[in-house]
Scaffold this motif. Sequence first.
Motif, PDB file in Angstrom:
ATOM      1  N   TRP A  61       0.849  -1.186   0.000  1.00 53.42           N
ATOM      2  CA  TRP A  61       0.000   0.000   0.000  1.00 53.42           C
ATOM      3  C   TRP A  61       0.885   1.235   0.000  1.00 53.42           C
ATOM      4  CZ3 TRP A  61      -1.128  -4.339   2.896  1.00 53.42           C
ATOM      5  CH2 TRP A  61      -2.346  -4.979   2.605  1.00 53.42           C
ATOM      6  N   MET A  62       0.358   2.376  -0.528  1.00 55.94           N
ATOM      7  CA  MET A  62       1.221   3.546  -0.631  1.00 55.94           C
ATOM      8  C   MET A  62       0.708   4.768   0.126  1.00 55.94           C
ATOM      9  SD  MET A  62      -0.532   5.682  -2.897  1.00 55.94           S
ATOM     10  CE  MET A  62       0.808   6.799  -3.221  1.00 55.94           C
ATOM     11  N   VAL A 228     -11.144   0.241   3.961  1.00 56.41           N
ATOM     12  CA  VAL A 228     -11.364  -0.110   2.563  1.00 56.41           C
ATOM     13  C   VAL A 228     -10.015  -0.154   1.849  1.00 56.41           C
ATOM     14  CG1 VAL A 228     -12.569   0.473   0.434  1.00 56.41           C
ATOM     15  CG2 VAL A 228     -13.581   1.077   2.647  1.00 56.41           C
ATOM     16  N   SER A 229      -9.712  -1.268   1.218  1.00 58.00           N
ATOM     17  CA  SER A 229      -8.483  -1.408   0.446  1.00 58.00           C
ATOM     18  C   SER A 229      -8.820  -1.332  -1.038  1.00 58.00           C
ATOM     19  CB  SER A 229      -7.797  -2.746   0.760  1.00 58.00           C
ATOM     20  OG  SER A 229      -6.643  -2.915  -0.045  1.00 58.00           O
ATOM     21  N   LEU A 230      -8.282  -0.305  -1.716  1.00 52.51           N
ATOM     22  CA  LEU A 230      -8.542  -0.081  -3.134  1.00 52.51           C
ATOM     23  C   LEU A 230      -7.276   0.421  -3.810  1.00 52.51           C
ATOM     24  CD1 LEU A 230     -11.955   1.864  -3.004  1.00 52.51           C
ATOM     25  CD2 LEU A 230     -11.635  -0.526  -3.672  1.00 52.51           C
ATOM     26  N   GLY A 231      -7.299   0.412  -5.139  1.00 50.27           N
ATOM     27  CA  GLY A 231      -6.247   1.082  -5.874  1.00 50.27           C
ATOM     28  C   GLY A 231      -6.351   2.581  -5.676  1.00 50.27           C
ATOM     29  N   VAL A 232      -5.204   3.268  -5.723  1.00 54.65           N
ATOM     30  CA  VAL A 232      -5.211   4.705  -5.439  1.00 54.65           C
ATOM     31  C   VAL A 232      -6.023   5.485  -6.464  1.00 54.65           C
ATOM     32  CG1 VAL A 232      -3.093   5.252  -6.722  1.00 54.65           C
ATOM     33  CG2 VAL A 232      -3.717   6.613  -4.708  1.00 54.65           C
ATOM     34  N   ASP A 233      -6.238   4.935  -7.662  1.00 53.19           N
ATOM     35  CA  ASP A 233      -7.066   5.632  -8.648  1.00 53.19           C
ATOM     36  C   ASP A 233      -8.530   5.679  -8.229  1.00 53.19           C
ATOM     37  OD1 ASP A 233      -7.076   2.814  -9.031  1.00 53.19           O
ATOM     38  OD2 ASP A 233      -7.936   3.056 -11.029  1.00 53.19           O
ATOM     39  N   MET A 262      -0.756   1.442  -8.523  1.00 50.80           N
ATOM     40  CA  MET A 262      -1.242   0.750  -9.710  1.00 50.80           C
ATOM     41  C   MET A 262      -0.177  -0.212 -10.230  1.00 50.80           C
ATOM     42  SD  MET A 262      -4.249   1.988 -10.191  1.00 50.80           S
ATOM     43  CE  MET A 262      -4.262   1.824  -8.414  1.00 50.80           C
ATOM     44  N   ILE A 263      -0.604  -1.365 -10.718  1.00 51.62           N
ATOM     45  CA  ILE A 263       0.310  -2.215 -11.464  1.00 51.62           C
ATOM     46  C   ILE A 263       0.452  -1.575 -12.846  1.00 51.62           C
ATOM     47  CG2 ILE A 263       0.773  -4.506 -12.389  1.00 51.62           C
ATOM     48  CD1 ILE A 263       0.737  -4.455  -9.374  1.00 51.62           C
TER      49      ILE A 263
END
Length: 359
Positions: A61-62, A228-233, A262-263
């Motif tokens: 995570w970032m 909540v774990s999501l992509g930063v976008d 993001m990958i």
Amino acid sequence: MKFDSAYYDDVIARHNYERIAPGSTAATSDSVTPEADAEPALGAIDFPLSDLSPDDLRTKWMCHTGARDFATAVADGKPATVTTGVGLGGPPHAGTVFQLLRAVTLQQHGLHVQIVLGDLDSYNARRTPLAEVRRLADQYEEFVRRLGFDEQRGVLRRQEGNPDVLATAFLLSRHLDDADFTWAEEDLSGLYRNHGVFDHLTYGMKQATLLMAADFVHLLAQDRHVLVSLGVDEHKYVALARRGAERWGLPADRLSGIYTKMIPGLGGLPKMSKSIPGSGITAAMPADDIRALLAADTDSGPDDDTSALLQMFACLPETGGHAYDLAAEARRTGGHRWRELREELTERLVGVFSLWPQL
């Protein structure tokens, strides 16, 4: 758009998030201010989550909003759930697979985890036929189990067939309006428009976003702390849910988010996405095709964040902070060790993707 260090720093600065990084002093603010620009809050996040160390967290995570409070709630034994979800636009690509593996990793470290399969999301936002959505949901359910998720210790569910959450979405809708949904469009919406995925924010897309927010808020309404774990976008979705929850009178400060990098996509595209052909590898590909695509990747990005191979390595459950640092150094210096890691990663991915059920 490029998902590089400059993009991540801009997101953090505009939304007052905190970056997960070792060796700094913790910032004083844990808040997100969606209605206005905010000054940067670039302090380190020096806290564990369950038995995951800060160094381990930063590999997957970032940045976050409110995750320190969530970690404290977990340590204090309060009801707490980590939730994530995936859209069902087709067989999973690497980004989707690693989002699921992160959830499995968190469960393995003692956290209560919910995985929501976005079947109604795909039905409404992508206009996928219902029969196809249900078939994909069957495959995703089995895939998540094969990845190691234990339904006896967590929740794996579809959106369809959950009337209580649908009711929460209806109640939440009173506290949101069109301007909120326009504001909350994910950062990749412009890219998707350029690739013909959609051309405007439709009513069905708003419905899908509302239901996603309800997936979070329903747990909050049950007096749980929610991460909540999501992509930063997709970071604005959590802020949208918090906005609606606060207007509703729910304890919005118990709803937090933790966001992944993001990958990076193959072929120069910014993100691996099911919606963008050629951007990545998917579970529908033959093993030899996956090997060929990864072998052809030049890995010439200017920093660690733009390396698809390194970011995929970081997301493996077994990759902790120390292993990531060694891999990043191997990539920077090149040579035999990085070639070995690329080969090992390729075979690991082939093995994970082979778990996708072919119904």
